[in-house]
Design an enzyme around this catalytic site. Structure first.
Site, PDB file in Angstrom:
ATOM      1  CG  ASP A   1      -0.239  -0.398   2.520  1.00  0.00           C
ATOM      2  OD1 ASP A   1       1.003  -0.401   2.535  1.00  0.00           O
ATOM      3  OD2 ASP A   1      -0.932  -0.699   3.490  1.00  0.00           O
TER       4      ASP A   1
ATOM      5  CG  ASN B   1      -8.511  -1.214  12.287  1.00  0.00           C
ATOM      6  OD1 ASN B   1      -7.609  -1.891  11.797  1.00  0.00           O
ATOM      7  ND2 ASN B   1      -9.006  -0.141  11.708  1.00  0.00           N
TER       8      ASN B   1
ATOM      9  CG  HIS C   1      -5.577  -2.054   9.017  1.00  0.00           C
ATOM     10  ND1 HIS C   1      -5.720  -0.844   9.653  1.00  0.00           N
ATOM     11  CD2 HIS C   1      -4.252  -2.201   8.829  1.00  0.00           C
ATOM     12  CE1 HIS C   1      -4.534  -0.290   9.826  1.00  0.00           C
ATOM     13  NE2 HIS C   1      -3.618  -1.106   9.338  1.00  0.00           N
TER      14      HIS C   1
ATOM     15  CD  GLU D   1      -8.599   1.093   7.884  1.00  0.00           C
ATOM     16  OE1 GLU D   1      -8.539   0.180   8.732  1.00  0.00           O
ATOM     17  OE2 GLU D   1      -8.166   2.241   8.085  1.00  0.00           O
TER      18      GLU D   1
HETATM   19  C1  GLP Z   1      -0.198   0.405   8.509  1.00  0.00           C
HETATM   20  C2  GLP Z   1       0.060  -0.469   7.294  1.00  0.00           C
HETATM   21  C3  GLP Z   1      -0.162  -1.935   7.614  1.00  0.00           C
HETATM   22  C4  GLP Z   1       0.510  -2.300   8.915  1.00  0.00           C
HETATM   23  C5  GLP Z   1      -0.067  -1.482  10.027  1.00  0.00           C
HETATM   24  C6  GLP Z   1       0.476  -1.823  11.394  1.00  0.00           C
HETATM   25  O1  GLP Z   1      -1.524   0.766   8.658  1.00  0.00           O
HETATM   26  N1  GLP Z   1      -0.746  -0.100   6.188  1.00  0.00           N
HETATM   27  O2  GLP Z   1       0.332  -2.712   6.541  1.00  0.00           O
HETATM   28  O3  GLP Z   1       0.360  -3.668   9.180  1.00  0.00           O
HETATM   29  O4  GLP Z   1       0.233  -0.139   9.738  1.00  0.00           O
HETATM   30  O5  GLP Z   1       1.604  -1.060  11.660  1.00  0.00           O
HETATM   31  P1  GLP Z   1       2.579  -1.291  12.866  1.00  0.00           P
HETATM   32  O6  GLP Z   1       3.424  -2.445  12.496  1.00  0.00           O
HETATM   33  O7  GLP Z   1       3.378  -0.010  12.940  1.00  0.00           O
HETATM   34  O8  GLP Z   1       1.780  -1.522  14.074  1.00  0.00           O
END
Ligand code: GLP
Length: 239
Positions: free
Chosen positions: A67, A136, A138, A143
Protein backbone atom coordinates in the site's frame (compact mmCIF):
# COMPACT_ATOMS: atom_id res chain seq x y z
CA UNK A 1 -2.47 -21.60 10.44
CA UNK A 2 0.87 -22.20 12.03
CA UNK A 3 1.46 -20.01 15.10
CA UNK A 4 5.02 -19.44 16.28
CA UNK A 5 5.45 -17.68 19.61
CA UNK A 6 8.74 -15.94 20.27
CA UNK A 7 9.93 -14.42 23.53
CA UNK A 8 11.17 -11.14 22.12
CA UNK A 9 10.75 -8.82 19.16
CA UNK A 10 14.35 -9.59 18.16
CA UNK A 11 13.61 -13.32 18.00
CA UNK A 12 10.42 -12.68 16.05
CA UNK A 13 12.36 -10.56 13.56
CA UNK A 14 15.14 -13.14 13.18
CA UNK A 15 12.60 -15.92 12.60
CA UNK A 16 10.72 -13.89 9.97
CA UNK A 17 13.95 -12.91 8.22
CA UNK A 18 15.11 -16.54 8.16
CA UNK A 19 11.89 -17.56 6.41
CA UNK A 20 12.28 -14.80 3.83
CA UNK A 21 15.95 -15.64 3.27
CA UNK A 22 15.07 -19.31 2.79
CA UNK A 23 12.44 -18.33 0.21
CA UNK A 24 14.95 -16.20 -1.69
CA UNK A 25 17.60 -18.94 -1.61
CA UNK A 26 15.13 -21.51 -2.84
CA UNK A 27 13.87 -19.25 -5.63
CA UNK A 28 16.23 -16.34 -6.33
CA UNK A 29 13.73 -14.72 -8.73
CA UNK A 30 10.90 -14.89 -6.18
CA UNK A 31 8.28 -12.19 -5.74
CA UNK A 32 8.09 -10.90 -2.18
CA UNK A 33 5.01 -9.04 -0.99
CA UNK A 34 6.21 -6.45 1.52
CA UNK A 35 4.63 -4.43 4.29
CA UNK A 36 5.40 -1.22 6.14
CA UNK A 37 4.76 -0.19 9.75
CA UNK A 38 7.03 -0.56 12.74
CA UNK A 39 6.59 -4.33 13.02
CA UNK A 40 8.71 -5.45 10.02
CA UNK A 41 11.58 -3.01 10.71
CA UNK A 42 13.55 -5.61 12.72
CA UNK A 43 13.01 -8.18 9.97
CA UNK A 44 14.29 -5.73 7.37
CA UNK A 45 17.35 -5.02 9.55
CA UNK A 46 18.13 -8.75 9.57
CA UNK A 47 17.72 -8.97 5.76
CA UNK A 48 20.03 -5.98 5.33
CA UNK A 49 22.62 -7.58 7.63
CA UNK A 50 22.47 -10.89 5.73
CA UNK A 51 23.05 -9.05 2.46
CA UNK A 52 25.87 -6.95 3.90
CA UNK A 53 27.58 -10.06 5.23
CA UNK A 54 27.31 -11.74 1.83
CA UNK A 55 24.91 -14.41 3.12
CA UNK A 56 22.07 -13.44 0.82
CA UNK A 57 21.42 -11.71 -2.48
CA UNK A 58 18.25 -10.07 -3.76
CA UNK A 59 19.74 -9.45 -7.21
CA UNK A 60 16.99 -11.34 -9.00
CA UNK A 61 14.18 -10.87 -6.48
CA UNK A 62 11.17 -8.65 -7.06
CA UNK A 63 9.03 -6.92 -4.48
CA UNK A 64 5.52 -5.58 -4.50
CA UNK A 65 4.35 -3.53 -1.52
CA UNK A 66 0.89 -3.65 -0.07
CA UNK A 67 0.00 0.00 0.00
CA UNK A 68 0.79 3.70 -0.15
CA UNK A 69 -0.83 6.84 1.19
CA UNK A 70 -2.51 8.99 -1.44
CA UNK A 71 -1.04 12.47 -1.76
CA UNK A 72 2.46 11.48 -0.60
CA UNK A 73 5.36 11.22 -3.05
CA UNK A 74 8.53 9.15 -2.80
CA UNK A 75 10.54 12.05 -1.36
CA UNK A 76 8.08 12.57 1.46
CA UNK A 77 9.58 10.97 4.59
CA UNK A 78 6.11 9.71 5.59
CA UNK A 79 5.50 7.90 2.32
CA UNK A 80 5.81 4.15 2.24
CA UNK A 81 8.23 4.36 -0.72
CA UNK A 82 10.51 6.49 1.44
CA UNK A 83 10.08 4.01 4.33
CA UNK A 84 11.04 1.05 2.16
CA UNK A 85 14.12 2.79 0.76
CA UNK A 86 15.16 3.83 4.25
CA UNK A 87 14.61 0.50 6.00
CA UNK A 88 15.38 -2.03 3.29
CA UNK A 89 15.96 -1.24 -0.36
CA UNK A 90 19.04 0.95 -0.04
CA UNK A 91 20.66 -1.65 2.24
CA UNK A 92 20.28 -4.64 -0.07
CA UNK A 93 21.31 -5.40 -3.64
CA UNK A 94 17.83 -5.39 -5.13
CA UNK A 95 17.37 -3.51 -8.41
CA UNK A 96 15.24 -0.39 -8.00
CA UNK A 97 13.19 -1.32 -11.08
CA UNK A 98 12.22 -4.59 -9.40
CA UNK A 99 10.65 -2.83 -6.39
CA UNK A 100 7.02 -1.82 -6.72
CA UNK A 101 4.84 0.43 -4.59
CA UNK A 102 1.65 2.23 -5.63
CA UNK A 103 2.25 5.82 -6.73
CA UNK A 104 0.55 7.99 -4.13
CA UNK A 105 0.83 11.00 -6.42
CA UNK A 106 -0.80 9.42 -9.46
CA UNK A 107 -3.16 12.03 -10.94
CA UNK A 108 -5.87 9.40 -11.33
CA UNK A 109 -5.90 7.03 -8.35
CA UNK A 110 -8.39 4.65 -9.99
CA UNK A 111 -6.06 4.30 -13.00
CA UNK A 112 -3.15 3.70 -10.65
CA UNK A 113 -5.11 0.85 -9.03
CA UNK A 114 -5.64 -0.71 -12.47
CA UNK A 115 -1.93 -0.34 -13.29
CA UNK A 116 -0.97 -1.98 -9.98
CA UNK A 117 -3.40 -4.82 -10.45
CA UNK A 118 -2.01 -5.49 -13.95
CA UNK A 119 1.51 -5.35 -12.53
CA UNK A 120 0.57 -7.94 -9.90
CA UNK A 121 -0.61 -10.26 -12.66
CA UNK A 122 2.46 -9.61 -14.79
CA UNK A 123 4.75 -10.51 -11.90
CA UNK A 124 2.95 -13.84 -11.67
CA UNK A 125 1.60 -13.31 -8.16
CA UNK A 126 3.38 -13.28 -4.84
CA UNK A 127 5.51 -16.15 -3.55
CA UNK A 128 5.71 -14.93 0.05
CA UNK A 129 3.58 -12.13 1.49
CA UNK A 130 4.77 -10.42 4.66
CA UNK A 131 2.01 -8.79 6.70
CA UNK A 132 1.59 -6.74 9.84
CA UNK A 133 -1.79 -6.26 11.46
CA UNK A 134 -3.55 -3.05 12.43
CA UNK A 135 -5.04 -2.75 15.91
CA UNK A 136 -8.45 -2.83 14.26
CA UNK A 137 -7.57 -6.02 12.35
CA UNK A 138 -6.70 -4.39 9.04
CA UNK A 139 -4.11 -5.87 6.69
CA UNK A 140 -2.45 -3.65 4.14
CA UNK A 141 -5.05 -0.90 4.25
CA UNK A 142 -8.02 -3.24 3.95
CA UNK A 143 -10.04 -1.61 6.67
CA UNK A 144 -12.87 -3.21 8.68
CA UNK A 145 -15.98 -2.93 6.60
CA UNK A 146 -19.29 -4.61 5.80
CA UNK A 147 -17.73 -5.86 2.57
CA UNK A 148 -14.14 -6.25 1.47
CA UNK A 149 -12.71 -5.52 -1.97
CA UNK A 150 -10.77 -8.16 -3.86
CA UNK A 151 -8.69 -5.94 -6.15
CA UNK A 152 -6.35 -3.02 -5.67
CA UNK A 153 -8.45 -0.07 -4.62
CA UNK A 154 -8.52 3.39 -3.11
CA UNK A 155 -9.52 3.35 0.52
CA UNK A 156 -10.64 5.98 2.98
CA UNK A 157 -8.70 5.40 6.18
CA UNK A 158 -10.65 4.86 9.36
CA UNK A 159 -10.22 7.37 12.17
CA UNK A 160 -8.71 4.67 14.41
CA UNK A 161 -6.07 3.85 11.78
CA UNK A 162 -5.25 7.53 11.27
CA UNK A 163 -4.85 7.93 15.02
CA UNK A 164 -2.71 4.76 15.32
CA UNK A 165 -0.48 5.86 12.42
CA UNK A 166 -0.27 9.50 13.55
CA UNK A 167 2.72 8.56 15.71
CA UNK A 168 4.79 8.75 12.53
CA UNK A 169 3.48 12.19 11.57
CA UNK A 170 3.84 15.67 13.07
CA UNK A 171 0.15 15.70 13.98
CA UNK A 172 -3.07 13.81 13.35
CA UNK A 173 -4.13 16.38 10.78
CA UNK A 174 -0.99 15.56 8.74
CA UNK A 175 -2.05 11.91 8.32
CA UNK A 176 -3.53 11.38 4.85
CA UNK A 177 -7.18 10.42 4.68
CA UNK A 178 -6.71 7.93 1.88
CA UNK A 179 -4.49 5.18 0.53
CA UNK A 180 -4.12 2.73 -2.32
CA UNK A 181 -3.97 -0.87 -1.19
CA UNK A 182 -3.81 -4.34 -2.62
CA UNK A 183 -7.18 -5.94 -2.00
CA UNK A 184 -7.96 -9.09 -0.08
CA UNK A 185 -7.89 -11.08 -3.33
CA UNK A 186 -4.30 -10.08 -4.05
CA UNK A 187 -3.24 -10.91 -0.51
CA UNK A 188 -5.04 -14.25 -0.40
CA UNK A 189 -3.65 -15.29 -3.78
CA UNK A 190 -0.10 -15.15 -2.37
CA UNK A 191 1.33 -18.65 -2.26
CA UNK A 192 2.53 -18.24 1.33
CA UNK A 193 1.71 -15.65 3.96
CA UNK A 194 3.76 -14.58 6.96
CA UNK A 195 1.94 -12.40 9.49
CA UNK A 196 3.88 -10.64 12.24
CA UNK A 197 2.38 -9.22 15.42
CA UNK A 198 4.41 -7.63 18.18
CA UNK A 199 3.23 -6.13 21.44
CA UNK A 200 0.19 -6.61 23.65
CA UNK A 201 -1.70 -3.86 21.78
CA UNK A 202 -2.01 -6.33 18.87
CA UNK A 203 -3.25 -9.21 20.98
CA UNK A 204 -6.97 -8.63 20.62
CA UNK A 205 -6.77 -8.07 16.86
CA UNK A 206 -4.65 -11.20 16.38
CA UNK A 207 -6.88 -13.27 18.65
CA UNK A 208 -9.92 -12.33 16.56
CA UNK A 209 -7.98 -12.92 13.33
CA UNK A 210 -6.87 -16.40 14.36
CA UNK A 211 -9.69 -17.66 16.57
CA UNK A 212 -12.67 -15.50 15.65
CA UNK A 213 -15.22 -15.85 12.89
CA UNK A 214 -14.25 -14.94 9.34
CA UNK A 215 -15.66 -11.44 9.38
CA UNK A 216 -15.09 -8.45 7.07
CA UNK A 217 -15.08 -6.30 10.22
CA UNK A 218 -11.78 -8.10 11.01
CA UNK A 219 -10.09 -8.29 7.59
CA UNK A 220 -7.18 -10.38 8.94
CA UNK A 221 -9.65 -13.14 9.85
CA UNK A 222 -9.87 -13.95 6.12
CA UNK A 223 -6.37 -15.40 6.43
CA UNK A 224 -8.06 -18.42 8.05
CA UNK A 225 -9.18 -19.32 4.52
CA UNK A 226 -5.61 -19.49 3.21
CA UNK A 227 -3.83 -22.86 3.16
CA UNK A 228 -0.34 -21.63 4.09
CA UNK A 229 -0.22 -18.93 6.75
CA UNK A 230 2.45 -18.63 9.42
CA UNK A 231 1.89 -16.20 12.29
CA UNK A 232 4.84 -15.09 14.39
CA UNK A 233 4.02 -13.17 17.57
CA UNK A 234 5.86 -12.22 20.72
CA UNK A 235 2.97 -12.72 23.14
CA UNK A 236 0.76 -15.60 24.12
CA UNK A 237 -2.56 -15.77 22.34
CA UNK A 238 -4.14 -18.01 24.93
CA UNK A 239 -3.75 -15.91 28.10
C1 GLP B 1 -0.20 0.41 8.51
C2 GLP B 1 0.06 -0.47 7.29
C3 GLP B 1 -0.16 -1.94 7.61
C4 GLP B 1 0.51 -2.30 8.92
C5 GLP B 1 -0.07 -1.48 10.03
C6 GLP B 1 0.48 -1.82 11.39
O1 GLP B 1 -1.52 0.77 8.66
N1 GLP B 1 -0.75 -0.10 6.19
O2 GLP B 1 0.33 -2.71 6.54
O3 GLP B 1 0.36 -3.67 9.18
O4 GLP B 1 0.23 -0.14 9.74
O5 GLP B 1 1.60 -1.06 11.66
P1 GLP B 1 2.58 -1.29 12.87
O6 GLP B 1 3.42 -2.45 12.50
O7 GLP B 1 3.38 -0.01 12.94
O8 GLP B 1 1.78 -1.52 14.07
Amino acid sequence: MRIIKKETYEELSRCAADMILAAVREKPECVLGLATGSTPIGTYDCLAAACREGKATFRQAKTINLDEYTGLGENDPQSYRFFMEEHLFRHIDIRRENTHIPNGLAPDAAEECKRYEALYERLGGIDLQLLGIGQNGHIGFNEPSRALEAGTHVVELSESTRIANSRNFASLSAVPHGAITLGMGGILKARRILLLASGEQKKEALRKAVHGKVDPEVPASFLQLHPDVTVICDFSLTL
